[in-house]
Design a protein around this motif. Sequence first.
Motif, PDB file in Angstrom:
ATOM      1  N   LEU A 174      12.412  18.412   7.614  1.00  0.00           N
ATOM      2  CA  LEU A 174      13.559  18.861   6.831  1.00  0.00           C
ATOM      3  C   LEU A 174      14.671  17.819   6.808  1.00  0.00           C
ATOM      4  CD1 LEU A 174      13.707  22.556   8.102  1.00  0.00           C
ATOM      5  CD2 LEU A 174      12.816  21.734   5.910  1.00  0.00           C
ATOM      6  N   VAL A 175      14.863  17.128   7.920  1.00  0.00           N
ATOM      7  CA  VAL A 175      15.845  16.037   8.033  1.00  0.00           C
ATOM      8  C   VAL A 175      15.194  14.946   8.873  1.00  0.00           C
ATOM      9  CG1 VAL A 175      17.872  17.549   7.828  1.00  0.00           C
ATOM     10  CG2 VAL A 175      16.908  17.042  10.085  1.00  0.00           C
ATOM     11  N   PRO A 176      15.713  13.722   8.804  1.00  0.00           N
ATOM     12  CA  PRO A 176      15.136  12.658   9.642  1.00  0.00           C
ATOM     13  C   PRO A 176      15.171  13.034  11.118  1.00  0.00           C
ATOM     14  CG  PRO A 176      16.604  11.728   7.991  1.00  0.00           C
ATOM     15  CD  PRO A 176      16.779  13.214   7.914  1.00  0.00           C
ATOM     16  N   PRO A 177      14.079  12.821  11.820  1.00  0.00           N
ATOM     17  CA  PRO A 177      14.042  13.143  13.254  1.00  0.00           C
ATOM     18  C   PRO A 177      15.098  12.353  14.031  1.00  0.00           C
ATOM     19  CG  PRO A 177      11.829  12.784  12.409  1.00  0.00           C
ATOM     20  CD  PRO A 177      12.773  12.336  11.326  1.00  0.00           C
ATOM     21  N   THR A 178      15.556  12.940  15.134  1.00  0.00           N
ATOM     22  CA  THR A 178      16.498  12.283  16.038  1.00  0.00           C
ATOM     23  C   THR A 178      15.711  11.682  17.198  1.00  0.00           C
ATOM     24  OG1 THR A 178      18.262  13.829  15.481  1.00  0.00           O
ATOM     25  CG2 THR A 178      18.492  12.594  17.539  1.00  0.00           C
ATOM     26  N   VAL A 179      15.970  10.406  17.475  1.00  0.00           N
ATOM     27  CA  VAL A 179      15.272   9.713  18.557  1.00  0.00           C
ATOM     28  C   VAL A 179      16.302   9.163  19.537  1.00  0.00           C
ATOM     29  CG1 VAL A 179      13.637   7.898  19.183  1.00  0.00           C
ATOM     30  CG2 VAL A 179      13.428   9.062  16.965  1.00  0.00           C
ATOM     31  N   VAL A 180      16.126   9.463  20.806  1.00  0.00           N
ATOM     32  CA  VAL A 180      17.007   8.947  21.857  1.00  0.00           C
ATOM     33  C   VAL A 180      16.137   8.298  22.932  1.00  0.00           C
ATOM     34  CG1 VAL A 180      18.751   9.503  23.590  1.00  0.00           C
ATOM     35  CG2 VAL A 180      18.709  10.757  21.424  1.00  0.00           C
ATOM     36  N   VAL A 181      16.465   7.040  23.261  1.00  0.00           N
ATOM     37  CA  VAL A 181      15.711   6.315  24.286  1.00  0.00           C
ATOM     38  C   VAL A 181      16.670   5.877  25.391  1.00  0.00           C
ATOM     39  CG1 VAL A 181      14.278   4.301  24.795  1.00  0.00           C
ATOM     40  CG2 VAL A 181      14.010   5.498  22.608  1.00  0.00           C
ATOM     41  N   HIS A 182      16.311   6.199  26.630  1.00  0.00           N
ATOM     42  CA  HIS A 182      17.072   5.761  27.807  1.00  0.00           C
ATOM     43  C   HIS A 182      16.080   5.156  28.796  1.00  0.00           C
ATOM     44  CE1 HIS A 182      20.983   7.322  26.694  1.00  0.00           C
ATOM     45  NE2 HIS A 182      20.491   8.524  26.483  1.00  0.00           N
ATOM     46  N   GLY A 183      16.045   3.835  28.826  1.00  0.00           N
ATOM     47  CA  GLY A 183      15.138   3.178  29.773  1.00  0.00           C
ATOM     48  C   GLY A 183      13.699   3.541  29.512  1.00  0.00           C
ATOM     49  N   THR A 184      13.074   4.215  30.491  1.00  0.00           N
ATOM     50  CA  THR A 184      11.654   4.576  30.369  1.00  0.00           C
ATOM     51  C   THR A 184      11.468   6.023  29.938  1.00  0.00           C
ATOM     52  OG1 THR A 184      11.593   5.118  32.738  1.00  0.00           O
ATOM     53  CG2 THR A 184      10.958   2.874  32.098  1.00  0.00           C
ATOM     54  N   SER A 185      12.542   6.651  29.444  1.00  0.00           N
ATOM     55  CA  SER A 185      12.448   8.028  28.946  1.00  0.00           C
ATOM     56  C   SER A 185      12.909   8.076  27.499  1.00  0.00           C
ATOM     57  CB  SER A 185      13.315   8.964  29.796  1.00  0.00           C
ATOM     58  OG  SER A 185      12.878   8.983  31.135  1.00  0.00           O
ATOM     59  N   ALA A 186      12.285   8.943  26.722  1.00  0.00           N
ATOM     60  CA  ALA A 186      12.644   9.070  25.303  1.00  0.00           C
ATOM     61  C   ALA A 186      12.464  10.510  24.868  1.00  0.00           C
ATOM     62  CB  ALA A 186      11.792   8.141  24.447  1.00  0.00           C
ATOM     63  N   MET A 187      13.244  10.897  23.855  1.00  0.00           N
ATOM     64  CA  MET A 187      13.157  12.252  23.315  1.00  0.00           C
ATOM     65  C   MET A 187      13.224  12.185  21.792  1.00  0.00           C
ATOM     66  SD  MET A 187      14.960  14.992  21.838  1.00  0.00           S
ATOM     67  CE  MET A 187      16.695  14.884  22.217  1.00  0.00           C
ATOM     68  N   VAL A 188      12.372  12.997  21.151  1.00  0.00           N
ATOM     69  CA  VAL A 188      12.372  13.122  19.690  1.00  0.00           C
ATOM     70  C   VAL A 188      12.624  14.578  19.354  1.00  0.00           C
ATOM     71  CG1 VAL A 188      11.092  12.810  17.541  1.00  0.00           C
ATOM     72  CG2 VAL A 188      10.751  11.210  19.441  1.00  0.00           C
ATOM     73  N   TYR A 189      13.616  14.794  18.504  1.00  0.00           N
ATOM     74  CA  TYR A 189      13.919  16.154  18.055  1.00  0.00           C
ATOM     75  C   TYR A 189      13.764  16.194  16.537  1.00  0.00           C
ATOM     76  CZ  TYR A 189      16.611  20.266  16.660  1.00  0.00           C
ATOM     77  OH  TYR A 189      16.997  21.441  16.091  1.00  0.00           O
ATOM     78  N   ALA A 190      13.066  17.225  16.032  1.00  0.00           N
ATOM     79  CA  ALA A 190      12.865  17.309  14.586  1.00  0.00           C
ATOM     80  C   ALA A 190      12.630  18.755  14.154  1.00  0.00           C
ATOM     81  CB  ALA A 190      11.676  16.449  14.155  1.00  0.00           C
ATOM     82  N   PRO A 191      13.349  19.198  13.130  1.00  0.00           N
ATOM     83  CA  PRO A 191      13.021  20.477  12.490  1.00  0.00           C
ATOM     84  C   PRO A 191      11.943  20.224  11.430  1.00  0.00           C
ATOM     85  CG  PRO A 191      15.092  19.632  11.627  1.00  0.00           C
ATOM     86  CD  PRO A 191      14.609  18.626  12.626  1.00  0.00           C
ATOM     87  N   LEU A 192      10.778  20.805  11.626  1.00  0.00           N
ATOM     88  CA  LEU A 192       9.635  20.545  10.744  1.00  0.00           C
ATOM     89  C   LEU A 192       9.195  21.833  10.062  1.00  0.00           C
ATOM     90  CD1 LEU A 192       7.491  18.455  13.285  1.00  0.00           C
ATOM     91  CD2 LEU A 192       9.162  17.564  11.640  1.00  0.00           C
ATOM     92  N   GLN A 193       8.471  21.643   8.973  1.00  0.00           N
ATOM     93  CA  GLN A 193       7.803  22.770   8.325  1.00  0.00           C
ATOM     94  C   GLN A 193       6.363  22.383   8.035  1.00  0.00           C
ATOM     95  OE1 GLN A 193      10.317  23.956   4.963  1.00  0.00           O
ATOM     96  NE2 GLN A 193      11.312  25.499   6.257  1.00  0.00           N
ATOM     97  N   PHE A 194       5.460  23.248   8.480  1.00  0.00           N
ATOM     98  CA  PHE A 194       4.033  23.052   8.249  1.00  0.00           C
ATOM     99  C   PHE A 194       3.565  24.109   7.251  1.00  0.00           C
ATOM    100  CE2 PHE A 194       4.645  20.775  12.097  1.00  0.00           C
ATOM    101  CZ  PHE A 194       3.603  19.859  12.214  1.00  0.00           C
ATOM    102  N   VAL A 195       3.026  23.647   6.143  1.00  0.00           N
ATOM    103  CA  VAL A 195       2.426  24.561   5.168  1.00  0.00           C
ATOM    104  C   VAL A 195       0.959  24.734   5.555  1.00  0.00           C
ATOM    105  CG1 VAL A 195       1.901  24.994   2.744  1.00  0.00           C
ATOM    106  CG2 VAL A 195       4.002  23.758   3.377  1.00  0.00           C
TER     107      VAL A 195
END
Length: 254
Positions: A169-190
């Motif tokens: 729905l919107v571009p995913p959010t990506v956050v990287v801190h050293g050896t850890s990372a997180m991706v947040y995304a509101p998605l829709q699957f048909v």
Amino acid sequence: MDGKLIGVTAVAIVFLIAAASLGYMYSSVTSSYNSLKSKYNILNQNLTQTKNEINSLSGELSSLNSSYNNLHNEFLSLNSSYTSLNSAYKQIISQYNNQQPNVVLSLAMSHWNDIAIENASLVIQQYAPNAVLHWIGGPLTGNYTGIQQINATWSKFNSLYEYVVWYSLVPPTVVVHGTSAMVYAPLQFVVFPFPTSSNPTPHELVLNVTEELYYSYNSSITNWQLSNEYWIVHPIPISDVAPGYTGSVYNATS
């Protein structure tokens, strides 16, 4: 005559005594001279030896000074090379770190593509051995730990739908801190459910998914791995996202 003889004799005796005294003095002076000359020769020999040692040490000092100058120049050259390499290394590290959000986002996109093509063997390749899949919503709700449980869960998901497509729905959010990372995304699957006896002609529907992917960098394989995934799903009719649109029936042969 006798008085003269006595006088001459006395004078002779005086001269003899004086000569003897002078001879003794001469002998003493000569001895002192020879002693001083011997000491002088020894000192002169020592001085010559000392001069030779000084000249030898001076040569060694010059050689050491030359070696020092050469080593100092090599040090300056190596230090300059180190400074250049360190600067280049920092630039590479900076470029590498700047690229990591794109790397992690690419992995997330690949993960969602693998879900869409319903290939569980590809989906599970990103998970770490002790990863946890937190499934919230729908018939698969639960926490699944380890590759075996996660693989079984995605296999069950694939058994529910015969066709899956997705979009963000919107571009995913990506956050990287050293050896850890997180991706947040509101998605829709048909999705198109498989026909069942209770629903022989199912219509397409939409899975609203809030996806949170947590990655950890594994240095042993030099890649990121999924350590935790939160799949928060809420099925809705397709008309909710496309008002006025009536969901079609998926025909696998068309």
